[in-house]
Design an enzyme around this catalytic site. Structure first.
Site, PDB file in Angstrom:
ATOM      1  N   LYS A   9       1.055  -1.272  -0.087  1.00  0.00           N
ATOM      2  CA  LYS A   9      -0.091  -0.032  -0.106  1.00  0.00           C
ATOM      3  C   LYS A   9       0.789   1.055  -0.014  1.00  0.00           C
ATOM      4  CE  LYS A   9      -4.025  -2.180   2.190  1.00  0.00           C
ATOM      5  NZ  LYS A   9      -5.219  -1.904   3.484  1.00  0.00           N
ATOM      6  N   TYR A  49     -12.413  -2.164  -4.088  1.00  0.00           N
ATOM      7  CA  TYR A  49     -12.803  -2.395  -2.579  1.00  0.00           C
ATOM      8  C   TYR A  49     -14.325  -2.376  -2.777  1.00  0.00           C
ATOM      9  CZ  TYR A  49      -8.241  -2.396  -0.121  1.00  0.00           C
ATOM     10  OH  TYR A  49      -7.052  -2.933   0.131  1.00  0.00           O
ATOM     11  N   PHE A  57     -15.686   3.217   6.796  1.00  0.00           N
ATOM     12  CA  PHE A  57     -14.533   3.707   6.369  1.00  0.00           C
ATOM     13  C   PHE A  57     -14.014   3.556   4.910  1.00  0.00           C
ATOM     14  CE2 PHE A  57     -14.343  -0.805   7.505  1.00  0.00           C
ATOM     15  CZ  PHE A  57     -13.898  -1.386   6.203  1.00  0.00           C
ATOM     16  N   ARG A  85      -1.400 -14.317   4.133  1.00  0.00           N
ATOM     17  CA  ARG A  85      -2.220 -13.754   5.268  1.00  0.00           C
ATOM     18  C   ARG A  85      -1.563 -13.889   6.637  1.00  0.00           C
ATOM     19  NH1 ARG A  85      -6.488 -10.436   4.204  1.00  0.00           N
ATOM     20  NH2 ARG A  85      -6.951 -10.826   6.388  1.00  0.00           N
ATOM     21  N   THR A  91      -5.300  -7.016  10.776  1.00  0.00           N
ATOM     22  CA  THR A  91      -5.647  -6.045   9.982  1.00  0.00           C
ATOM     23  C   THR A  91      -5.252  -4.716  10.686  1.00  0.00           C
ATOM     24  OG1 THR A  91      -7.642  -7.061   9.194  1.00  0.00           O
ATOM     25  CG2 THR A  91      -7.578  -4.682   9.089  1.00  0.00           C
ATOM     26  N   ARG A 102       2.801  -6.289   9.162  1.00  0.00           N
ATOM     27  CA  ARG A 102       1.951  -5.158   9.630  1.00  0.00           C
ATOM     28  C   ARG A 102       2.479  -4.539  10.955  1.00  0.00           C
ATOM     29  NH1 ARG A 102      -3.709  -7.044   7.529  1.00  0.00           N
ATOM     30  NH2 ARG A 102      -4.205  -5.671   5.697  1.00  0.00           N
ATOM     31  N   ASN A 112      -1.913   0.523   6.498  1.00  0.00           N
ATOM     32  CA  ASN A 112      -1.607  -0.737   7.318  1.00  0.00           C
ATOM     33  C   ASN A 112      -0.787  -1.711   6.308  1.00  0.00           C
ATOM     34  OD1 ASN A 112      -3.727  -1.994   5.586  1.00  0.00           O
ATOM     35  ND2 ASN A 112      -4.723  -2.861   7.162  1.00  0.00           N
ATOM     36  N   HIS A 115      -2.150  -5.431   1.346  1.00  0.00           N
ATOM     37  CA  HIS A 115      -3.274  -6.116   1.149  1.00  0.00           C
ATOM     38  C   HIS A 115      -2.850  -7.483   0.842  1.00  0.00           C
ATOM     39  CE1 HIS A 115      -7.348  -7.286  -0.495  1.00  0.00           C
ATOM     40  NE2 HIS A 115      -6.591  -7.796  -1.409  1.00  0.00           N
ATOM     41  N   GLU A 126      -9.305 -10.979  -7.895  1.00  0.00           N
ATOM     42  CA  GLU A 126      -8.328  -9.963  -7.698  1.00  0.00           C
ATOM     43  C   GLU A 126      -7.289  -9.833  -8.589  1.00  0.00           C
ATOM     44  OE1 GLU A 126      -7.308  -9.936  -3.539  1.00  0.00           O
ATOM     45  OE2 GLU A 126      -9.620  -9.183  -2.727  1.00  0.00           O
TER      46      GLU A 126
END
Ligand code: GDP
Length: 137
Positions: A9, A49, A57, A85, A91, A102, A112, A115, A126
């Site tokens: 990100k 998203y 949010f 993951r 998250t 993270r 964060n 993704h 995706e």
């Protein structure tokens, strides 16, 4: 062999830790089957998203995702989705286990760092959103 989508990100790209994060994937045995740095448009971020469109949010999430370039990658390996993951951590970085991406690189629940697809089915969609077949090898 399984594939999953990763996005580094804008916060992590701005911190200049792209290489450190890609190294986490490779060191865990995942292969980078495709990767690209790009600037998401507002339409890109809203579409990507869309599942969160009704969440309070959503606006902040879209603004954040277009605040600077991202690095999108296809990661490949046995159990690639769940391995990624696990590498990412929770998250909210304040709840992320020590040694996760993270915990080490993220500042807040919006910023964060990464993704990662949360199911094999979502991963396939995706990956198609960002890459054509000939870009994945
Ligand atoms: P992920 O799969 O761990 O990325 O988490 P989710 O799919 O639940 O949420 C997608 C993204 O939305 C997260 O990575 C966060 O950047 C953002 N997000 C999730 N929950 C919140 C929240 O409560 N507040 C804000 N500002 N952002 C959130």
């Amino acid at each position: 062999m399984e594939q999953t989508l990763s996005i580094i990100k804008p916060d992590a790209v701005a911190k200049n830790v792209v290489g450190k994060i890609l190294d986490r994937f490779e060191s865990a045995g995942l292969r980078i089957a495709a990767t690209r740095k790009m600037q998401l448009s507002r339409a890109d971020a809203e579409a990507f998203y869309a599942v969160h469109a009704e969440r309070p949010f959503f606006g902040e999430l879209v603004e954040f995702m277009i605040s600077g370039p991202v690095v999108v990658s296809v990661l490949e390996g046995v159990n690639a989705m769940s391995i990624n993951r696990d590498l990412m951590g929770a998250t909210n970085p304040k709840e992320a286990a020590a040694g996760t991406i993270r915990a080490d690189f993220a500042d807040s629940i919006d910023a964060n760092a990464v993704h990662g697809s949360d199911s094999v089915e979502n991963a396939a969609n995706e990956i198609k959103f960002f890459f054509s077949d000939r870009e994945i090898c």
